[in-house]
Design an enzyme around this catalytic site. Structure first.
Site, PDB file in Angstrom:
ATOM      1  N   ARG A  59       0.856  -1.198   0.000  1.00 33.98           N
ATOM      2  CA  ARG A  59       0.000   0.000   0.000  1.00 33.98           C
ATOM      3  C   ARG A  59       0.887   1.242   0.000  1.00 33.98           C
ATOM      4  O   ARG A  59       0.573   2.263  -0.593  1.00 33.98           O
ATOM      5  CB  ARG A  59      -0.955   0.012   1.205  1.00 33.98           C
ATOM      6  N   TYR A 112     -16.399  16.719 -16.002  1.00 37.25           N
ATOM      7  CA  TYR A 112     -16.877  15.345 -15.885  1.00 37.25           C
ATOM      8  C   TYR A 112     -17.904  15.274 -14.743  1.00 37.25           C
ATOM      9  O   TYR A 112     -17.657  15.783 -13.639  1.00 37.25           O
ATOM     10  CB  TYR A 112     -15.684  14.423 -15.616  1.00 37.25           C
ATOM     11  N   ASP A 185      -7.337  19.256 -14.706  1.00 41.22           N
ATOM     12  CA  ASP A 185      -7.606  17.880 -15.109  1.00 41.22           C
ATOM     13  C   ASP A 185      -7.243  17.796 -16.587  1.00 41.22           C
ATOM     14  O   ASP A 185      -7.948  18.332 -17.443  1.00 41.22           O
ATOM     15  CB  ASP A 185      -9.088  17.545 -14.865  1.00 41.22           C
ATOM     16  N   LYS A 210      -8.095   6.622 -19.197  1.00 41.83           N
ATOM     17  CA  LYS A 210      -8.400   7.102 -20.554  1.00 41.83           C
ATOM     18  C   LYS A 210      -7.165   6.947 -21.464  1.00 41.83           C
ATOM     19  O   LYS A 210      -6.742   5.844 -21.702  1.00 41.83           O
ATOM     20  CB  LYS A 210      -8.890   8.539 -20.483  1.00 41.83           C
TER      21      LYS A 210
HETATM   22  C1  LIG Z   1     -12.075  14.400 -17.373  1.00 45.45           C
HETATM   23  C2  LIG Z   1     -12.215  13.280 -16.393  1.00 45.45           C
HETATM   24  N1  LIG Z   1     -11.658  13.379 -15.188  1.00 45.45           N
HETATM   25  C3  LIG Z   1     -11.773  12.397 -14.258  1.00 45.45           C
HETATM   26  C4  LIG Z   1     -12.485  11.257 -14.521  1.00 45.45           C
HETATM   27  C5  LIG Z   1     -12.621  10.200 -13.468  1.00 45.45           C
HETATM   28  O1  LIG Z   1     -11.742   9.149 -13.720  1.00 45.45           O
HETATM   29  P1  LIG Z   1     -12.006   7.631 -13.261  1.00 45.45           P
HETATM   30  O2  LIG Z   1     -13.217   7.139 -13.989  1.00 45.45           O
HETATM   31  O3  LIG Z   1     -10.724   6.959 -13.629  1.00 45.45           O
HETATM   32  O4  LIG Z   1     -12.234   7.682 -11.773  1.00 45.45           O
HETATM   33  C6  LIG Z   1     -13.076  11.099 -15.772  1.00 45.45           C
HETATM   34  C7  LIG Z   1     -13.850   9.869 -16.085  1.00 45.45           C
HETATM   35  O5  LIG Z   1     -14.517   9.793 -17.086  1.00 45.45           O
HETATM   36  C8  LIG Z   1     -12.941  12.137 -16.733  1.00 45.45           C
HETATM   37  O6  LIG Z   1     -13.520  12.056 -17.950  1.00 45.45           O
END
Ligand SMILES: Cc1ncc(COP(=O)(O)O)c(C=O)c1O
Length: 393
Positions: A59, A112, A185, A210
């Site tokens: 961990r 998101y 992000d 992604k």
């Molecule tokens: C722009 C963006 N940030 C964060 C996330 C969250 O990521 P995760 O699904 O890996 O938790 C997503 C998920 O679609 C996303 O599109």
């Protein structure tokens, strides 16, 4: 020159080289060229406290995870990367380790849905203030900064799902005047196309699920930054709360990141072709793609993004909600599924799927909106598939 053992030469090399070599020392025991999956929860100690190279418990520390963290930090040109079991876990730990109840976050109005859900349903009840602003409007951002102290401005650019573009450098300059930290992000652009830290951001987050993973086979996240004090806080909570990726997850991320440069450039070429074709289609009300001159953020994107505009395209269907749903269900090469950034093309209806949690809020997305994650199949096949799907609505 042995690039993998010469840190200075590697740091000075191009991104595609760093992506393949950084953090990828051949295994010291066997010389294995590919980082092994260290599937172990614990490590033998040579006498109490006699740790071998600091390894005690997975961990806290694991060699496969370390390898990915070093690779990602190098690709980003950053000092530190810390990886997590999901993108949302990365966001959660970054925020929880650096803010407290009573602090405020200023959030862009197109993000998101899961990020908004985390902030509005978890952080707000915890006592954190949340305000939403049209983050592409610098006057609106400046006006918000005058109303109260913010701990963070949260930037998603290109945003999910409308592909809005925020000028990171301008927002960072404004934020820093007011003592506000800038988190970006960078999931949609990936470290290939956009470098938020170089534009003045304080911290970058990823859903590695992604483009970085890139093959729709792993869920993961990362926090990337230069500030040591913040890194230590994030690392403390990462270990204390434990949302770490498994060694196998880290290995998939390593493998994905090695080909990121190639893939993202091809995603971008395909997406531009698809977006241009969609723009000329009679069934289309509007196409959202930062590579199109018609996109309101095109000029900023052309300056801020390098080598392409990414693989995400959103499109509003003239005939409305029901037709949009039928369209999303009628493709044969594009798979109807949430998520994005894998080699295969995906299609979804944000209002009913990824962004259902923002319904009824200021972040609600148009009902006739369809989001495409344009993959790296042949672009003409993708266009032919969309063409037949339009005929089916
Ligand atoms: C722009 C963006 N940030 C964060 C996330 C969250 O990521 P995760 O699904 O890996 O938790 C997503 C998920 O679609 C996303 O599109």
């Amino acid at each position: 020159m042995t690039i993998s053992t010469n840190a200075a030469a590697l740091a000075a090399s191009q991104l595609a080289t760093r992506a393949i070599h950084a953090g990828q020392e051949p295994d010291p025991t066997t010389g294995a060229v590919v980082t092994p999956i260290y599937a172990t929860s614990t490590f033998k100690q040579d006498g109490v406290g006699g740790l071998r190279n600091g390894y005690d418990y997975s961990r806290s520390i694991n060699p496969t995870r370390n390898s990915f963290d070093a690779q990602l930090a190098s690709v980003e040109g950053a000092k530190y990367a810390l990886s997590f079991s999901s993108g949302l876990a990365a966001i959660d730990v970054l925020l929880r380790s650096t803010i407290k109840p009573g602090d405020n976050i200023l959030l862009g109005n197109d993000v998101y849905g899961g990020t908004y859900r985390l902030l509005s349903k978890v952080f707000v009840p915890w006592g954190v203030g949340l305000d939403v602003v049209d983050i592409t409007d610098l006057d609106a951002v400046a006006a918000a900064f005058k109303t109260k102290p913010y701990a963070y401005i949260w930037v998603e650019t290109p945003s999910n799902p409308l592909l809005n573009i925020t000028d990171i450098k301008a927002v960072a300059a404004l934020a820093h005047e007011h003592g506000v930290k800038v988190a970006v992000d960078n999931t949609f652009a990936s470290p290939v196309l956009q470098h938020p830290l170089a534009e003045g951001a304080d911290v970058v987050v990823y859903s590695t699920t992604k483009y970085i993973g890139g093959h729709s086979d792993v869920v993961g996240g990362a926090v990337v930054l230069n500030d040591e004090e913040t890194r230590d806080k994030v690392a403390f909570l990462q270990n204390a709360a434990g949302a770490v990726p498994s060694p196998f997850d880290s290995w998939l991320d390593i493998r994905g990141l090695k080909t990121l440069d190639l893939r993202v450039k091809q995603h971008s070429r395909n997406a531009l072709k698809v977006a241009q074709w969609l723009e000329g289609h009679s069934e289309v009300e509007r196409v959202w793609y930062p590579g199109l001159e018609s996109h309101p953020g095109h000029e900023i994107a052309a300056r801020q993004m390098h080598g392409g505009f990414g693989g995400m395209v959103s499109v509003q269907i003239k005939a409305g909600f029901e037709a949009a749903k039928r369209f999303a269900g009628a493709t044969q090469v594009f798979t109807l599924a949430e998520s994005l950034g894998g080699v295969e093309s995906l299609i979804e209806h944000p209002g009913a799927m990824t962004h259902a949690s923002v319904a009824g809020t200021t972040l609600e997305v148009p009902a006739n909106l369809i989001r495409l994650s344009v993959g790296i199949e042949d672009a003409d096949d993708l266009i032919a598939d969309l063409d037949q799907a339009f005929k089916a609505i």
